[in-house]
Write a protein that holds these residues in place. Sequence first.
Motif, PDB file in Angstrom:
ATOM      1  N   ASP A 272       1.000  -1.179  -0.157  1.00 40.61           N
ATOM      2  CA  ASP A 272      -0.079  -0.101  -0.053  1.00 40.61           C
ATOM      3  C   ASP A 272       0.740   1.131   0.096  1.00 40.61           C
ATOM      4  OD1 ASP A 272       0.827   0.531   2.622  1.00 40.61           O
ATOM      5  OD2 ASP A 272      -0.883  -0.165   3.584  1.00 40.61           O
ATOM      6  N   LEU A 273       0.210   2.369   0.046  1.00 41.67           N
ATOM      7  CA  LEU A 273       1.086   3.751   0.220  1.00 41.67           C
ATOM      8  C   LEU A 273       1.950   3.890   1.310  1.00 41.67           C
ATOM      9  CD1 LEU A 273      -1.694   6.108  -1.552  1.00 41.67           C
ATOM     10  CD2 LEU A 273       0.160   4.913  -2.693  1.00 41.67           C
ATOM     11  N   SER A 274       1.779   3.121   2.297  1.00 44.65           N
ATOM     12  CA  SER A 274       2.490   3.127   3.550  1.00 44.65           C
ATOM     13  C   SER A 274       3.960   2.034   3.194  1.00 44.65           C
ATOM     14  CB  SER A 274       1.944   3.023   4.686  1.00 44.65           C
ATOM     15  OG  SER A 274       1.054   3.921   4.761  1.00 44.65           O
ATOM     16  N   GLY A 275       3.942   1.360   2.297  1.00 42.40           N
ATOM     17  CA  GLY A 275       4.935   0.373   2.247  1.00 42.40           C
ATOM     18  C   GLY A 275       4.460  -1.139   2.956  1.00 42.40           C
ATOM     19  N   VAL A 276       3.270  -1.112   3.102  1.00 40.70           N
ATOM     20  CA  VAL A 276       2.789  -2.558   4.004  1.00 40.70           C
ATOM     21  C   VAL A 276       2.261  -3.369   2.960  1.00 40.70           C
ATOM     22  CG1 VAL A 276       1.169  -3.373   5.520  1.00 40.70           C
ATOM     23  CG2 VAL A 276       2.159  -1.177   5.900  1.00 40.70           C
TER      24      VAL A 276
END
Length: 292
Positions: A272-276
């Motif tokens: 996702d956009l948070s790197g998760v």
Amino acid sequence: MTKTINDVYMQLYKRFKEADEPQPSLAARELTAYACKADKAHTAEWGHVYLDDATVDFAHLLCDRCLDGEPLAYILGEWDFCGLTFQVDRSVLIPRADTERLCELVVERARQKVSPRILDLCCGSGCIGIAAAHMVEDARVAAVDNSDGALRISRENARRLGVQRRYLALKADVRFRPPNGMGQFDIIVSNPPYVTRAEMHGLDKSVYQYEPHEALFGGEDGLDFYRSICAKWSSLLAPDGVMLFECGYRQATQVAAIMEENRFAGIGIAEDLSGVQRIVYGYNANLEPDAV
């Protein structure tokens, strides 16, 4: 002493800051604009507009509710997702930034097709399917949920955002086989309930007490909906179609394994956009595709 809109904003900001609200400026600005019927895009004018005592008291009452755990989005009755504003109430989950990358992947895939058909399972507020229809002008979206409240909200959001002619919301339970006559879809996307039984008891108060449990709880291990969708709804996937899921931050490999068990091809995991690692996708096994 008579107060301006900016005075109220500063008071709310201080209260949120002292309560360790993660985004005190955002919360104070949103609540101030809502309570004072002010334009949050023109805050420079707030210092010149004076308020009556009832409005000031109303703003602080809303702040009390927020500090007591009620989600800001439910107080406002709307929330932003992918640059669009969606109506929300307690019958649907609040759209989250965690899901925006999933929506971007749906849009990227849809733009590769002519008049793509998209199926949004467990649609909730409709944010994924409606955002995709808004960004891909020839896309047609069918949205499925088992909640009458969610279907009502999703239809209203489609109307408000001008895509109602290309958006059809249907009541169905994805734990069972799909209704007859739905046809095939180029893209099937789902952000289903995936919270485990153990995790339910550890949810933040603002989630556990206010957001709908039926949209959160995914069974003992959180994977019930992925199993059902892969086993019972994959028949609706077009020969070169792709199915995409959002999942919990520790579930990606398990969801990928479920897709493998159900004979999907080209299975992959995206961040996702948070790197998760929160997105899992796979293609109809009848055709080996390029990766997302």
